[in-house]
Design a protein around this motif. Structure first.
Motif, PDB file in Angstrom:
ATOM      1  N   VAL A   4       0.912  -0.994  -0.212  1.00  0.00           N
ATOM      2  CA  VAL A   4      -0.057  -0.023  -0.114  1.00  0.00           C
ATOM      3  C   VAL A   4       0.993   0.905  -0.051  1.00  0.00           C
ATOM      4  CG1 VAL A   4      -1.569   1.178   1.429  1.00  0.00           C
ATOM      5  CG2 VAL A   4      -1.873  -1.180   1.373  1.00  0.00           C
ATOM      6  N   VAL A   5       0.456   2.125  -0.847  1.00  0.00           N
ATOM      7  CA  VAL A   5       0.965   3.642  -0.781  1.00  0.00           C
ATOM      8  C   VAL A   5       0.184   4.642  -0.170  1.00  0.00           C
ATOM      9  CG1 VAL A   5       2.346   5.137  -2.167  1.00  0.00           C
ATOM     10  CG2 VAL A   5       2.581   2.774  -2.763  1.00  0.00           C
ATOM     11  N   HIS A   6       0.762   5.246   0.743  1.00  0.00           N
ATOM     12  CA  HIS A   6      -0.093   6.377   1.242  1.00  0.00           C
ATOM     13  C   HIS A   6       0.567   7.614   1.352  1.00  0.00           C
ATOM     14  CE1 HIS A   6      -3.063   7.231   4.771  1.00  0.00           C
ATOM     15  NE2 HIS A   6      -2.802   8.172   4.377  1.00  0.00           N
ATOM     16  N   VAL A  16      -3.242   4.027  -2.269  1.00  0.00           N
ATOM     17  CA  VAL A  16      -3.154   3.149  -3.342  1.00  0.00           C
ATOM     18  C   VAL A  16      -3.036   1.834  -2.895  1.00  0.00           C
ATOM     19  CG1 VAL A  16      -2.430   2.501  -5.605  1.00  0.00           C
ATOM     20  CG2 VAL A  16      -2.800   4.788  -4.906  1.00  0.00           C
ATOM     21  N   GLU A  17      -3.878   0.969  -3.093  1.00  0.00           N
ATOM     22  CA  GLU A  17      -3.768  -0.475  -2.549  1.00  0.00           C
ATOM     23  C   GLU A  17      -3.362  -1.505  -3.599  1.00  0.00           C
ATOM     24  OE1 GLU A  17      -7.086  -1.694  -0.140  1.00  0.00           O
ATOM     25  OE2 GLU A  17      -6.999  -0.191   1.041  1.00  0.00           O
ATOM     26  N   GLY A  18      -2.796  -2.443  -3.256  1.00  0.00           N
ATOM     27  CA  GLY A  18      -2.432  -3.638  -4.414  1.00  0.00           C
ATOM     28  C   GLY A  18      -1.348  -2.919  -5.262  1.00  0.00           C
ATOM     29  N   VAL A  19      -0.508  -2.355  -4.928  1.00  0.00           N
ATOM     30  CA  VAL A  19       0.727  -1.919  -5.683  1.00  0.00           C
ATOM     31  C   VAL A  19       1.709  -3.087  -5.776  1.00  0.00           C
ATOM     32  CG1 VAL A  19       2.577  -0.409  -6.153  1.00  0.00           C
ATOM     33  CG2 VAL A  19       0.393   0.341  -5.303  1.00  0.00           C
ATOM     34  N   ASP A  52      -0.386   2.270 -10.942  1.00  0.00           N
ATOM     35  CA  ASP A  52      -1.028   3.019  -9.937  1.00  0.00           C
ATOM     36  C   ASP A  52       0.044   3.751  -9.297  1.00  0.00           C
ATOM     37  OD1 ASP A  52      -3.424   1.523 -10.411  1.00  0.00           O
ATOM     38  OD2 ASP A  52      -3.135   0.078  -8.748  1.00  0.00           O
ATOM     39  N   LEU A  53       1.127   3.331  -9.508  1.00  0.00           N
ATOM     40  CA  LEU A  53       2.412   4.191  -8.820  1.00  0.00           C
ATOM     41  C   LEU A  53       3.311   4.441  -9.659  1.00  0.00           C
ATOM     42  CD1 LEU A  53       3.898   5.274  -6.444  1.00  0.00           C
ATOM     43  CD2 LEU A  53       4.824   3.025  -5.855  1.00  0.00           C
TER      44      LEU A  53
END
Length: 113
Positions: A4-6, A16-19, A52-53
């Motif tokens: 997860v990136v927060h 963003v979850e599931g990276v 996503d990232l």
């Protein structure tokens, strides 16, 4: 392996979850590690498999590296959005320290390298 990136600041919370970094092994850590201490022209980029990232690296005079972390979840049910946060690091030891931390973070027992 998924993570997860927060990004958080006063009045802002983005997650963003599931990276995943599975497709390229520890690609993010290797991307950071390969950023040249002596600089480069333009922008270098790394993205996860789903984009996503995105991490954008820019070298500035004086030995500073700007790492812009862009969170852009394509699966959002609320439509598209993105947020970018830039962190400035010394091109030498500070950048190498961040790369080493990512190597440690992305290494799990049994995880293919």
């Amino acid at each position: 392996m998924f993570f997860v990136v927060h990004a958080q600041a006063p009045g802002l919370g983005a997650r963003v979850e599931g990276v995943t970094d599975v497709v390229t092994g520890r690609g993010l850590a290797r991307f950071l590690e390969r950023l040249d201490l002596h600089g480069w022209q333009g922008e270098q980029r790394w993205a996860d498999a789903d984009r996503d990232l995105i991490v954008k690296a820019r070298y500035e005079s004086g030995g500073q590296v700007g790492l812009t972390w862009v969170l852009r979840p394509w699966r959002s049910v609320f439509g598209g959005w993105d947020v970018g946060v830039t962190a400035w690091l010394e091109a030498g030891a500070a950048k190498d320290g961040v790369a080493a931390q990512f190597h440690d973070f992305l290494t799990a027992e049994g995880f293919p390298v």
